[in-house]
Design a protein around this motif. Structure first.
Motif, PDB file in Angstrom:
ATOM      1  N   THR A 214       0.849  -1.189   0.000  1.00  0.00           N
ATOM      2  CA  THR A 214       0.000   0.000   0.000  1.00  0.00           C
ATOM      3  C   THR A 214       0.883   1.237   0.000  1.00  0.00           C
ATOM      4  O   THR A 214       1.848   1.315   0.767  1.00  0.00           O
ATOM      5  CB  THR A 214      -0.931   0.019   1.224  1.00  0.00           C
ATOM      6  N   HIS A 215       0.540   2.184  -0.852  1.00  0.00           N
ATOM      7  CA  HIS A 215       1.358   3.389  -1.025  1.00  0.00           C
ATOM      8  C   HIS A 215       0.467   4.623  -0.914  1.00  0.00           C
ATOM      9  O   HIS A 215      -0.569   4.720  -1.578  1.00  0.00           O
ATOM     10  CB  HIS A 215       2.041   3.365  -2.393  1.00  0.00           C
ATOM     11  N   LEU A 216       0.871   5.570  -0.071  1.00  0.00           N
ATOM     12  CA  LEU A 216       0.170   6.850   0.080  1.00  0.00           C
ATOM     13  C   LEU A 216       1.114   7.965  -0.327  1.00  0.00           C
ATOM     14  O   LEU A 216       2.234   8.067   0.182  1.00  0.00           O
ATOM     15  CB  LEU A 216      -0.281   7.057   1.523  1.00  0.00           C
ATOM     16  N   HIS A 217       0.664   8.794  -1.246  1.00  0.00           N
ATOM     17  CA  HIS A 217       1.424   9.957  -1.697  1.00  0.00           C
ATOM     18  C   HIS A 217       0.607  11.200  -1.390  1.00  0.00           C
ATOM     19  O   HIS A 217      -0.582  11.276  -1.736  1.00  0.00           O
ATOM     20  CB  HIS A 217       1.696   9.863  -3.204  1.00  0.00           C
ATOM     21  N   ALA A 218       1.216  12.186  -0.733  1.00  0.00           N
ATOM     22  CA  ALA A 218       0.511  13.417  -0.400  1.00  0.00           C
ATOM     23  C   ALA A 218       1.481  14.585  -0.467  1.00  0.00           C
ATOM     24  O   ALA A 218       2.651  14.464  -0.093  1.00  0.00           O
ATOM     25  CB  ALA A 218      -0.107  13.334   1.001  1.00  0.00           C
ATOM     26  N   GLY A 219       0.992  15.723  -0.973  1.00  0.00           N
ATOM     27  CA  GLY A 219       1.833  16.905  -1.063  1.00  0.00           C
ATOM     28  C   GLY A 219       1.007  18.171  -1.073  1.00  0.00           C
ATOM     29  O   GLY A 219      -0.182  18.169  -1.414  1.00  0.00           O
ATOM     30  N   TYR A 220       1.661  19.272  -0.685  1.00  0.00           N
ATOM     31  CA  TYR A 220       0.983  20.573  -0.624  1.00  0.00           C
ATOM     32  C   TYR A 220       1.995  21.637  -1.022  1.00  0.00           C
ATOM     33  O   TYR A 220       3.190  21.512  -0.733  1.00  0.00           O
ATOM     34  CB  TYR A 220       0.460  20.854   0.777  1.00  0.00           C
ATOM     35  N   ASN A 224      -2.071  27.080  -2.917  1.00  0.00           N
ATOM     36  CA  ASN A 224      -2.998  26.184  -2.218  1.00  0.00           C
ATOM     37  C   ASN A 224      -3.235  24.908  -3.020  1.00  0.00           C
ATOM     38  O   ASN A 224      -4.352  24.429  -3.170  1.00  0.00           O
ATOM     39  CB  ASN A 224      -4.335  26.891  -1.948  1.00  0.00           C
ATOM     40  N   THR A 225      -2.148  24.354  -3.523  1.00  0.00           N
ATOM     41  CA  THR A 225      -2.222  23.146  -4.350  1.00  0.00           C
ATOM     42  C   THR A 225      -2.038  21.905  -3.492  1.00  0.00           C
ATOM     43  O   THR A 225      -1.084  21.802  -2.715  1.00  0.00           O
ATOM     44  CB  THR A 225      -1.138  23.181  -5.444  1.00  0.00           C
ATOM     45  N   LEU A 226      -2.954  20.988  -3.631  1.00  0.00           N
ATOM     46  CA  LEU A 226      -2.931  19.731  -2.878  1.00  0.00           C
ATOM     47  C   LEU A 226      -2.986  18.570  -3.855  1.00  0.00           C
ATOM     48  O   LEU A 226      -3.784  18.569  -4.796  1.00  0.00           O
ATOM     49  CB  LEU A 226      -4.134  19.657  -1.928  1.00  0.00           C
ATOM     50  N   GLU A 227      -2.114  17.570  -3.641  1.00  0.00           N
ATOM     51  CA  GLU A 227      -2.163  16.354  -4.451  1.00  0.00           C
ATOM     52  C   GLU A 227      -2.075  15.132  -3.549  1.00  0.00           C
ATOM     53  O   GLU A 227      -1.249  15.087  -2.633  1.00  0.00           O
ATOM     54  CB  GLU A 227      -1.037  16.335  -5.489  1.00  0.00           C
ATOM     55  N   THR A 228      -2.949  14.161  -3.784  1.00  0.00           N
ATOM     56  CA  THR A 228      -2.971  12.951  -2.963  1.00  0.00           C
ATOM     57  C   THR A 228      -3.241  11.742  -3.848  1.00  0.00           C
ATOM     58  O   THR A 228      -3.932  11.837  -4.875  1.00  0.00           O
ATOM     59  CB  THR A 228      -4.060  13.018  -1.873  1.00  0.00           C
ATOM     60  N   TRP A 632       9.394   3.115   6.197  1.00  0.00           N
ATOM     61  CA  TRP A 632       8.025   3.316   5.740  1.00  0.00           C
ATOM     62  C   TRP A 632       7.777   4.711   5.170  1.00  0.00           C
ATOM     63  O   TRP A 632       6.850   4.898   4.389  1.00  0.00           O
ATOM     64  CB  TRP A 632       7.038   3.090   6.896  1.00  0.00           C
ATOM     65  N   ILE A 633       8.557   5.705   5.577  1.00  0.00           N
ATOM     66  CA  ILE A 633       8.237   7.100   5.266  1.00  0.00           C
ATOM     67  C   ILE A 633       9.336   7.729   4.418  1.00  0.00           C
ATOM     68  O   ILE A 633      10.521   7.633   4.735  1.00  0.00           O
ATOM     69  CB  ILE A 633       8.041   7.920   6.552  1.00  0.00           C
ATOM     70  N   GLU A 634       8.911   8.397   3.369  1.00  0.00           N
ATOM     71  CA  GLU A 634       9.807   9.144   2.499  1.00  0.00           C
ATOM     72  C   GLU A 634       9.318  10.591   2.436  1.00  0.00           C
ATOM     73  O   GLU A 634       8.134  10.847   2.230  1.00  0.00           O
ATOM     74  CB  GLU A 634       9.812   8.528   1.096  1.00  0.00           C
ATOM     75  N   ILE A 635      10.237  11.541   2.601  1.00  0.00           N
ATOM     76  CA  ILE A 635       9.925  12.960   2.512  1.00  0.00           C
ATOM     77  C   ILE A 635      10.388  13.463   1.149  1.00  0.00           C
ATOM     78  O   ILE A 635      11.497  13.147   0.709  1.00  0.00           O
ATOM     79  CB  ILE A 635      10.624  13.764   3.627  1.00  0.00           C
ATOM     80  N   MET A 655       2.104  31.599 -17.732  1.00  0.00           N
ATOM     81  CA  MET A 655       2.356  30.479 -16.838  1.00  0.00           C
ATOM     82  C   MET A 655       2.843  30.987 -15.491  1.00  0.00           C
ATOM     83  O   MET A 655       3.355  32.104 -15.374  1.00  0.00           O
ATOM     84  CB  MET A 655       3.388  29.544 -17.463  1.00  0.00           C
ATOM     85  N   PRO A 656       2.701  30.184 -14.437  1.00  0.00           N
ATOM     86  CA  PRO A 656       3.163  30.618 -13.114  1.00  0.00           C
ATOM     87  C   PRO A 656       4.675  30.741 -13.061  1.00  0.00           C
ATOM     88  O   PRO A 656       5.397  30.045 -13.778  1.00  0.00           O
ATOM     89  CB  PRO A 656       2.652  29.519 -12.185  1.00  0.00           C
ATOM     90  N   ARG A 657       5.145  31.624 -12.194  1.00  0.00           N
ATOM     91  CA  ARG A 657       6.581  31.718 -11.933  1.00  0.00           C
ATOM     92  C   ARG A 657       6.986  30.520 -11.079  1.00  0.00           C
ATOM     93  O   ARG A 657       6.364  29.469 -11.156  1.00  0.00           O
ATOM     94  CB  ARG A 657       6.897  33.050 -11.256  1.00  0.00           C
ATOM     95  N   ALA A 658       8.013  30.663 -10.262  1.00  0.00           N
ATOM     96  CA  ALA A 658       8.512  29.528  -9.479  1.00  0.00           C
ATOM     97  C   ALA A 658       7.425  28.967  -8.561  1.00  0.00           C
ATOM     98  O   ALA A 658       6.693  29.711  -7.906  1.00  0.00           O
ATOM     99  CB  ALA A 658       9.712  29.960  -8.651  1.00  0.00           C
ATOM    100  N   THR A 659       7.310  27.629  -8.550  1.00  0.00           N
ATOM    101  CA  THR A 659       6.375  26.945  -7.657  1.00  0.00           C
ATOM    102  C   THR A 659       7.107  25.839  -6.904  1.00  0.00           C
ATOM    103  O   THR A 659       8.080  25.276  -7.403  1.00  0.00           O
ATOM    104  CB  THR A 659       5.203  26.321  -8.438  1.00  0.00           C
ATOM    105  N   VAL A 660       6.630  25.563  -5.702  1.00  0.00           N
ATOM    106  CA  VAL A 660       7.253  24.559  -4.845  1.00  0.00           C
ATOM    107  C   VAL A 660       6.167  23.680  -4.241  1.00  0.00           C
ATOM    108  O   VAL A 660       5.118  24.179  -3.805  1.00  0.00           O
ATOM    109  CB  VAL A 660       8.088  25.203  -3.720  1.00  0.00           C
ATOM    110  N   MET A 661       6.405  22.374  -4.243  1.00  0.00           N
ATOM    111  CA  MET A 661       5.542  21.401  -3.579  1.00  0.00           C
ATOM    112  C   MET A 661       6.396  20.572  -2.637  1.00  0.00           C
ATOM    113  O   MET A 661       7.587  20.346  -2.890  1.00  0.00           O
ATOM    114  CB  MET A 661       4.877  20.473  -4.593  1.00  0.00           C
ATOM    115  N   ALA A 662       5.799  20.108  -1.553  1.00  0.00           N
ATOM    116  CA  ALA A 662       6.492  19.219  -0.621  1.00  0.00           C
ATOM    117  C   ALA A 662       5.472  18.283   0.003  1.00  0.00           C
ATOM    118  O   ALA A 662       4.288  18.619   0.124  1.00  0.00           O
ATOM    119  CB  ALA A 662       7.220  20.014   0.461  1.00  0.00           C
ATOM    120  N   GLY A 663       5.947  17.111   0.411  1.00  0.00           N
ATOM    121  CA  GLY A 663       5.025  16.155   1.010  1.00  0.00           C
ATOM    122  C   GLY A 663       5.738  14.912   1.467  1.00  0.00           C
ATOM    123  O   GLY A 663       6.950  14.908   1.699  1.00  0.00           O
TER     124      GLY A 663
END
Length: 668
Positions: A214-220, A224-228, A632-635, A655-663
Motif C-alpha cells: 500500500t502506497h500513500l502519496h501526499a503533497g501541498y 494552495n495546491t494539494l495532491e494525494t 516506511w516514510i519518504e519525505i 504560466m506561473p513563476r517559481a512553484t514549490v511542492m512538498a510532502g
C-alpha cells in the motif's frame, strides 16, 4: 571471481568471451577453469530464459559476441512482447521508476521531459481542462492529439472523446502506469485512425510478487495546491489486484483558475492456467475546472464539469511460440460547459450550457505466432463504434427550459491487419505490415508500412522505415457547428525515417539519432466556403515536416547518472504548440537515503499563434528530491520553474513563476 550488480537502466546481455551478463549481473570468467565456466554459463542461461519466451526467441538469431540491451521489451509496436531492437520504428519507454521520481500526479510532464519531439501545452500549476482556454494538447513531430492526429492508448485500447476525437489530458494520471511506451511515427497499421502521428501507450500496473503493498502519496504547495494518491496492490498466487484513488486541487495562479479532480482505478487479474489469464479494469476521472480567459479579455463564468471513464476486459494467452488475446473496451464521457462571457467586450452571461454524452466501444482480437526460427506473424481484427449526443440547454432568455441538439451520431470501423517480422540473419530484421480499414460512412482505407533493422558490430543499430498514417474525419468536423461538412474524406500521411543508436562502455553509455520526413496531404481545414457564404471544413491542407531527434544517457557510476534529449522540427506550414527546438538535460544522484534529480528544459520557436505569428522561447529549471526517513516514510519536495521565467504556452495565458511542492510518501 568478480561479480558486479548493475542497478542502472542500462542492462546488457553478452559481451567479450570472458564476460557474461544475466539480469544485470556481470560475471568475470577469465580466471576460472573450464568446469566453472560451464557451470556459470548454464546458470546464466537459465536465468536469462526466465526473463520471457519472446526474449529467448529473439536472441536465437543474435550474435552473442556483441553487447545488447535487454530491458526494453515493448508491446506497442507489434501487439506482443518484442525486443525494441527488432522494430524498425522509434519507440521510447518511460518506466515506473522514472514516473515515481518525477513526483507528478500527471503522466504528461515526465513525457514532455523524456520524449524528444513530444510537447504538451499547459496553462497553470495543475489541470488542463477542455474547451476554450484549455491546454493538454499533445503534439509529436508537429502532429497534435488536439486535431485527432495522435492517439493515447491504455493497454492498447484507444482513449479519446467519441464526438471530438481527441485525448483528454486530465484522465492520464501517474498511478495508472507501470510504464509508458511512445511510438514516434505512424501506428495506423495496428491502431487505425487517429494514430497517424504516433501513439502513447499507457501500460497499467500489476503486482509481480506475492504480497500486499500500500502506497500513500501526499503533497501541498504553491497556490494552495494539494495532491494525494492512495494505491493498494495485492498478489496471491494466481490472483492480482491494483486499486487506486486520488484527489487533487489548486486555486491556480490567477483568479478564477481553480481546478479540482477526483480519480479512481481498479484492476483485477487471474491466471487461469500457466498459459491463459483474465484481466479487467475500470478507470474514472471527474474534474471541475475554471478558466479566466486571456489577460487582454478577462472571462467570467468559464466553468467546466467533466467526467471521463473507461473499462476493459481481456482474455490473453502466452504459449512458447504463440500469444494473443481477445479484449473488449468501453470509454465514456459526460461534459457540462459554461463558455462564460467577457464584460470588456460588452458580452452578457451565456443563455445556454453545453452538454454532451459520448462513448467509444471496441473489440480487438489478435494472435501472434512463430512459424519457424526468426519469424513472427501477427494477425488481428478490430471493431470500433464511437459517437455521442451533444446539445445546448437554455437556462435564461426566451428559450429557458428548452434544449437544441448539436449532434447525435455514431460511426463504425471494422479492420483487419497483418504484421510480419523476419530475422534474415543475426544482423538483419525485416518488418512489414498492412491494415485494411473500413469506415461506415467514408469507405475503405489501405495502410501499409515497411522497414529494416540492422544489428551491427560494436552494439550499433541502424533502422530504416516508411509508414503510412491516416485519420477519418471526426463527428465534430462532419456534423457540429457552422463549418461542418459531412462529405469530408480521410487525412493521410507518409513518414520516412532513418535511425541510428549505439551502446558504449558495456552499456553504461547509450545514444541515438533519428531523422524523419513527414508528407501529409488532404488535411482538414476550416476555409471560406467555395460554393456559398461562411466557412466550411475542407480537405485542403498539407504538412511537410522534417526533423532530427537525439537521445543520450550515461550511467556514470552507482551514484550519478545523466540523460538528455533534443529535437529540431522544421515545419513548412507552422502549427501551434509544436516547438522548433526542444532540449532537456538532466542529472540524478542516488546514495543512501537520498534521491535528487535536476534538469533544464529549453524551448525555442514555440508557436503560440500563427496569424499573426507569435513565438515563445524559455528555459525551465526543475529540481526534485526525496529522503527515505524510515523504512516506511519518504519525505519529498519538487520545485518547478525555479528561474522564475515569464512565459506563455497558450497565447494570453501566462504560466506561473517559481512553484514549490512538498510532502511525504508512506509505504506499508
Amino acid at each position: 571471481m568478480q561479480v558486479k550488480q548493475n542497478t542502472g537502466i542500462f542492462t546488457t546481455f553478452a559481451a567479450p568471451d570472458h564476460v557474461i551478463y544475466s539480469k544485470g549481473v556481470k560475471i568475470n570468467l577469465q580466471p576460472m577453469n573450464q568446469m566453472k565456466k560451464l557451470y556459470l554459463s548454464i546458470i546464466g542461461l537459465g536465468l536469462t530464459l526466465q526473463t520471457g519466451t519472446t526474449q529467448a526467441q529473439s536472441r536465437d538469431t543474435l550474435d552473442t559476441s556483441r553487447i545488447y540491451k535487454i530491458d526494453e521489451i515493448v508491446v506497442t509496436g507489434t501487439r506482443h512482447e518484442t525486443d525494441v531492437r527488432h522494430l524498425s520504428q522509434a519507440v521510447s519507454v518511460v518506466n515506473r521508476t522514472q514516473i515515481e521520481h518525477s513526483l507528478q500526479p500527471s503522466l504528461l510532464p515526465v513525457l514532455t521531459e523524456q520524449i524528444p519531439g513530444l510537447f504538451v501545452t499547459s496553462r497553470g500549476v495543475m489541470g488542463y481542462g477542455v474547451s476554450n482556454g484549455a491546454a493538454g494538447s499533445i503534439s509529436l513531430r508537429g502532429l497534435s492529439g488536439g486535431t485527432a492526429r495522435l492517439m493515447v492508448l491504455i493497454d492498447g485500447h484507444p482513449q479519446y472523446a467519441g464526438i471530438f476525437g481527441h485525448p483528454i489530458a486530465d484522465a492520464y494520471q501517474s498511478f495508472l502506469a507501470e510504464r509508458v511506451e511512445v511510438l514516434r511515427g505512424p501506428a495506423s497499421v495496428l491502431y487505425g485512425s487517429n494514430a497517424m502521428g504516433g501513439v502513447i501507450n499507457i501500460v497499467t500496473r500489476k503486482m509481480q510478487e506475492n504480497g500486499v503493498n500500500t502506497h500513500l502519496h501526499a503533497g501541498y504547495g504553491s497556490y494552495n495546491t494539494l495532491e494525494t494518491e492512495l494505491t493498494n496492490q495485492v498478489r496471491k498466487e494466481r490472483f492480482s489486484s491494483v486499486v487506486s484513488g486520488s484527489y487533487n486541487h489548486t486555486d491556480g495562479h490567477r483568479a478564477d483558475m481553480g481546478f479540482e479532480q477526483y480519480g479512481g482505478y481498479a484492476k483485477l487479474g487471474y491466471e487461469v492456467t500457466d498459459y491463459w489469464n483474465l484481466r479487467g479494469d475500470v478507470n474514472v476521472t471527474h474534474f471541475n475546472a475554471s478558466y479566466p480567459g486571456p489577460l487582454n479579455a478577462p472571462l467570467l463564468d468559464g466553468d467546466q464539469r467533466i467526467t471521463r471513464g473507461m473499462t476493459s476486459f481481456a482474455l490473453e494467452n502466452h504459449y512458447e511460440k504463440t500469444s494473443g488475446g481477445l479484449s473488449f473496451f468501453y470509454n465514456w464521457g459526460k461534459h457540462w460547459i459554461n463558455d462564460g462571457y467577457t464584460p470588456s467586450k460588452g458580452e452578457s452571461p451565456q443563455e445556454a450550457r453545453f452538454n454532451s454524452h459520448d462513448y467509444m466501444a471496441g473489440i480487438s482480437l489478435y494472435q501472434s505466432a512463430q512459424f519457424f526460427k526468426g519469424n513472427r506473424i501477427t494477425l488481428g481484427v478490430d471493431w470500433f463504434r464511437y459517437g455521442g449526443h451533444a446539445w445546448n440547454e437554455y437556462v435564461s432568455g426566451n428559450k429557458v427550459g428548452t434544449t437544441s441538439d448539436l449532434v447525435d451520431k455514431q460511426e463504425d470501423e471494422l479492420a483487419g491487419y497483418i504484421d510480419f517480422r523476419q530475422n534474415f540473419s543475426p544482423w538483419l530484421t525485416f518488418n512489414a505490415g498492412l491494415r485494411v480499414d473500413h469506415h461506415s460512412r467514408v469507405g475503405t482505407e489501405w495502410v501499409p508500412q515497411t522497414g529494416l533493422a540492422f544489428h551491427l558490430p560494436q552494439a550499433m543499430e541502424l533502422k530504416i522505415s516508411a509508414s503510412k498514417g491516416f485519420r477519418y474525419p471526426i463527428l465534430r468536423e462532419m456534423y457540429m457547428f457552422p463549418p461542418q461538412n459531412p462529405d469530408l474524406q480521410p487525412e493521410s500521411m507518409w513518414n520516412y525515417e532513418l535511425a541510428f543508436s549505439q551502446q558504449l562502455m558495456e552499456g553504461q553509455l547509450s545514444y541515438g539519432v533519428n531523422l524523419f520526413y513527414i508528407d501529409a496531404r488532404n488535411l482538414i481545414q476550416t476555409l471560406p466556403n467555395p460554393n456559398g457564404s461562411g466557412m466550411l471544413n475542407q480537405n485542403s491542407g498539407n504538412i511537410e515536416n522534417t526533423g532530427i531527434e537525439l537521445q543520450a544517457a550515461y550511467r556514470i557510476n552507482r551514484i550519478w547518472s545523466a540523460d538528455g534529449n533534443y529535437s529540431y522540427l522544421h515545419m513548412k506550414h507552422p502549427v501551434i504548440a509544436a516547438p522548433e527546438h526542444k532540449l532537456y538535460a538532466g542529472t540524478s544522484f542516488q546514495q543512501g537515503h537520498w534521491n535528487v534529480s535536476t534538469g533544464l528544459q529549453c524551448i525555442a520557436g514555440l508557436y503560440t499563434q500563427t496569424d499573426p505569428v507569435m513565438k515563445e522561447s524559455f528555459v525551465l529549471w526543475n529540481v526534485r528530491a526525496s529522503f527515505q526517513a524510515t523504512r516506511w516514510i519518504e519525505i519529498w519536495t519538487r520545485g518547478e520553474n525555479l528561474l522564475a521565467q515569464k512565459y506563455e504556452i497558450n497565447a494570453g495565458y501566462p504560466m506561473p513563476r517559481a512553484t514549490v511542492m512538498a510532502g511525504f510518501n508512506i509505504n506499508f
